[in-house]
Design an enzyme around this catalytic site. Structure first.
Site, mmCIF file in Angstrom:
data_model
loop_
_atom_site.group_PDB
_atom_site.id
_atom_site.type_symbol
_atom_site.label_atom_id
_atom_site.label_comp_id
_atom_site.label_asym_id
_atom_site.label_seq_id
_atom_site.Cartn_x
_atom_site.Cartn_y
_atom_site.Cartn_z
ATOM 1 N N LYS A 16 0.848 -1.221 0.000
ATOM 2 C CA LYS A 16 0.000 0.000 0.000
ATOM 3 C C LYS A 16 0.870 1.252 0.000
ATOM 4 C CE LYS A 16 -1.975 -0.961 3.970
ATOM 5 N NZ LYS A 16 -1.305 -2.234 4.328
ATOM 6 N N ARG A 89 -9.689 1.589 8.103
ATOM 7 C CA ARG A 89 -9.453 0.141 8.137
ATOM 8 C C ARG A 89 -10.419 -0.600 9.034
ATOM 9 N NH1 ARG A 89 -3.309 0.795 8.909
ATOM 10 N NH2 ARG A 89 -3.052 -1.398 9.203
ATOM 11 N N ARG A 130 11.833 -6.288 4.925
ATOM 12 C CA ARG A 130 11.609 -4.851 4.702
ATOM 13 C C ARG A 130 12.636 -4.038 5.499
ATOM 14 N NH1 ARG A 130 5.852 -2.129 5.560
ATOM 15 N NH2 ARG A 130 5.972 -3.131 7.593
ATOM 16 N N ARG A 162 11.316 -2.053 11.101
ATOM 17 C CA ARG A 162 10.172 -1.548 11.886
ATOM 18 C C ARG A 162 9.932 -2.425 13.102
ATOM 19 N NH1 ARG A 162 5.139 0.102 8.044
ATOM 20 N NH2 ARG A 162 3.982 -1.059 9.629
ATOM 21 N N ARG A 173 -1.323 -8.406 13.313
ATOM 22 C CA ARG A 173 -1.766 -7.409 12.315
ATOM 23 C C ARG A 173 -2.579 -8.094 11.220
ATOM 24 N NH1 ARG A 173 3.906 -5.414 10.822
ATOM 25 N NH2 ARG A 173 2.927 -4.138 9.222
HETATM 26 P P1 AP5 Z 1 4.900 -1.683 1.901
HETATM 27 O O1 AP5 Z 1 4.669 -0.786 0.744
HETATM 28 O O2 AP5 Z 1 5.652 -1.153 3.053
HETATM 29 O O3 AP5 Z 1 3.528 -2.371 2.361
HETATM 30 P P2 AP5 Z 1 2.312 -1.797 3.208
HETATM 31 O O4 AP5 Z 1 1.090 -2.407 2.654
HETATM 32 O O5 AP5 Z 1 2.401 -0.321 3.288
HETATM 33 O O6 AP5 Z 1 2.638 -2.487 4.599
HETATM 34 P P3 AP5 Z 1 2.540 -1.906 6.071
HETATM 35 O O7 AP5 Z 1 3.260 -2.899 6.926
HETATM 36 O O8 AP5 Z 1 2.981 -0.489 6.127
HETATM 37 O O9 AP5 Z 1 1.001 -1.998 6.303
HETATM 38 P P4 AP5 Z 1 0.258 -1.936 7.662
HETATM 39 O O10 AP5 Z 1 -1.122 -1.661 7.262
HETATM 40 O O11 AP5 Z 1 0.453 -3.131 8.504
HETATM 41 O O12 AP5 Z 1 1.052 -0.787 8.435
HETATM 42 P P5 AP5 Z 1 0.759 0.751 8.677
HETATM 43 O O13 AP5 Z 1 2.034 1.453 8.622
HETATM 44 O O14 AP5 Z 1 -0.365 1.211 7.863
HETATM 45 O O15 AP5 Z 1 5.651 -2.994 1.332
HETATM 46 C C1 AP5 Z 1 6.064 -4.021 2.218
HETATM 47 C C2 AP5 Z 1 7.426 -4.601 1.779
HETATM 48 O O16 AP5 Z 1 7.268 -5.278 0.553
HETATM 49 C C3 AP5 Z 1 8.509 -3.537 1.527
HETATM 50 O O17 AP5 Z 1 9.733 -4.071 1.856
HETATM 51 C C4 AP5 Z 1 8.401 -3.270 0.007
HETATM 52 O O18 AP5 Z 1 9.622 -2.800 -0.547
HETATM 53 C C5 AP5 Z 1 8.014 -4.661 -0.502
HETATM 54 N N1 AP5 Z 1 7.127 -4.635 -1.660
HETATM 55 C C6 AP5 Z 1 6.128 -3.763 -1.952
HETATM 56 N N2 AP5 Z 1 5.506 -4.129 -3.080
HETATM 57 C C7 AP5 Z 1 6.107 -5.265 -3.508
HETATM 58 C C8 AP5 Z 1 5.917 -6.129 -4.629
HETATM 59 N N3 AP5 Z 1 4.963 -5.905 -5.544
HETATM 60 N N4 AP5 Z 1 6.727 -7.206 -4.753
HETATM 61 C C9 AP5 Z 1 7.697 -7.456 -3.829
HETATM 62 N N5 AP5 Z 1 7.941 -6.675 -2.759
HETATM 63 C C10 AP5 Z 1 7.147 -5.602 -2.596
HETATM 64 O O19 AP5 Z 1 0.271 0.700 10.193
HETATM 65 C C11 AP5 Z 1 1.181 0.384 11.223
HETATM 66 C C12 AP5 Z 1 0.468 0.471 12.560
HETATM 67 O O20 AP5 Z 1 0.031 1.835 12.788
HETATM 68 C C13 AP5 Z 1 -0.815 -0.374 12.686
HETATM 69 O O21 AP5 Z 1 -0.535 -1.710 13.054
HETATM 70 C C14 AP5 Z 1 -1.547 0.389 13.795
HETATM 71 O O22 AP5 Z 1 -0.991 0.136 15.051
HETATM 72 C C15 AP5 Z 1 -1.255 1.852 13.415
HETATM 73 N N6 AP5 Z 1 -2.244 2.357 12.448
HETATM 74 C C16 AP5 Z 1 -2.031 2.674 11.152
HETATM 75 N N7 AP5 Z 1 -3.176 3.067 10.572
HETATM 76 C C17 AP5 Z 1 -4.131 2.998 11.530
HETATM 77 C C18 AP5 Z 1 -5.528 3.249 11.525
HETATM 78 N N8 AP5 Z 1 -6.177 3.635 10.396
HETATM 79 N N9 AP5 Z 1 -6.194 3.058 12.681
HETATM 80 C C19 AP5 Z 1 -5.568 2.690 13.817
HETATM 81 N N10 AP5 Z 1 -4.253 2.381 13.875
HETATM 82 C C20 AP5 Z 1 -3.542 2.546 12.741
HETATM 83 MG MG MG Z 2 2.828 1.049 4.833
#
Ligand code: AP5
Ligand code: MG
Length: 220
Positions: A16, A89, A130, A162, A173
């Protein structure tokens, strides 16, 4: 001109953030990543950061009220479009966002959700390799490696893992994602606003597919 709202939805590690960043660079729309916003607050040691840290490090969602507050602030920026990464979400966040949109958006403004579908197995593989930079740039040691080993291509800072990319936290998660995904995807599907993308292709291929679909819908 009508405003565009694109919402990226998918499991942790589905790409994402990677895809939202690429789209933001091309369109000049503002990216709102709740995960990035929380990480910035944690790094700055703010009051919000201290609360967020307790939840993020164990893979739980930060309380909706705090999250919504941050989103509302970000939505005050002047922009022709917004790209959401990781919000809404759950049902409550969706409900809250729809209330904001009802007040702020005009009739011809357009909202679409993009589902980036990836299996749990692939999620675990991706998150174990990552690497992150404090500037927000995301790498993968195999699929998207930094040019110079452990430092960021853009700002030269040391890359880190991370603290929620640990197997136990990833499992939690993923569970949270699966608990809400049926409802969330069902909502956008019913509105005829769901763009489905297979997330297990190369980063470039996925980006091209997203661009093609957005062009087809005359969003760009
Ligand atoms: P990446 O682009 O980083 O993936 P992502 O979907 O952004 O993964 P996240 O781990 O950031 O998602 P998340 O929803 O768990 O975390 P968030 O930060 O939102 O890609 C992942 C890896 O794969 C990278 O190494 C990349 O290079 C590689 N990659 C990408 N595309 C690829 C491909 N096509 N092929 C191969 N490799 C690829 O949330 C973190 C925390 O914050 C949550 O757990 C929660 O505690 C809090 N939080 C965030 N949003 C909320 C909310 N709305 N409400 C409440 N708490 C929240
Ligand atoms: Mg992300």
């Amino acid at each position: 001109m009508s405003k565009k709202i694109i919402i990226f939805f998918g499991p942790p590690g589905s790409g994402k953030g990677t895809q939202a960043g690429m789209l933001a660079r091309i369109t000049d729309w503002k990216k709102i990543s709740t995960g990035d916003l929380f990480r910035a607050e944690i790094l700055a040691g703010t009051k919000i950061g201290k609360v967020a840290d307790k939840y993020t490090k164990v893979g739980k969602l930060v309380p909706d009220k705090i999250t919504l507050n941050l989103v509302e602030k970000s939505l005050k920026q002047k922009a022709l479009g917004f790209i959401f990464d990781g919000f809404p979400r759950n049902r409550q966040q969706l409900k809250d966002l729809l209330v904001i949109f009802k007040k702020a958006l005009k009739k011809n403004d357009q909202i679409y959700a993009i589902e980036v579908a990836v299996s749990d197995k692939e999620v675990k593989q991706r998150l174990s390799q990552r690497r992150m930079c404090a500037c927000g740039k995301v790498y993968h040691l195999v699929y998207n490696p930094p040019i110079n080993g452990g430092v960021c291509d853009i700002c030269g800072a040391k890359l880190f893992i991370r603290n929620d990319d640990k197997p136990k936290v990833i499992a939690h998660r993923l569970k949270l994602y699966h608990d809400e995904s049926k409802y969330m995807l069902g909502y956008w599907q019913k509105q005829n606003k769901l763009i489905k993308i297979g997330g297990e292709q190369s980063i470039k291929k996925i980006h091209e597919e997203i661009m093609e679909k957005l062009k087809g819908l005359k969003l760009i």
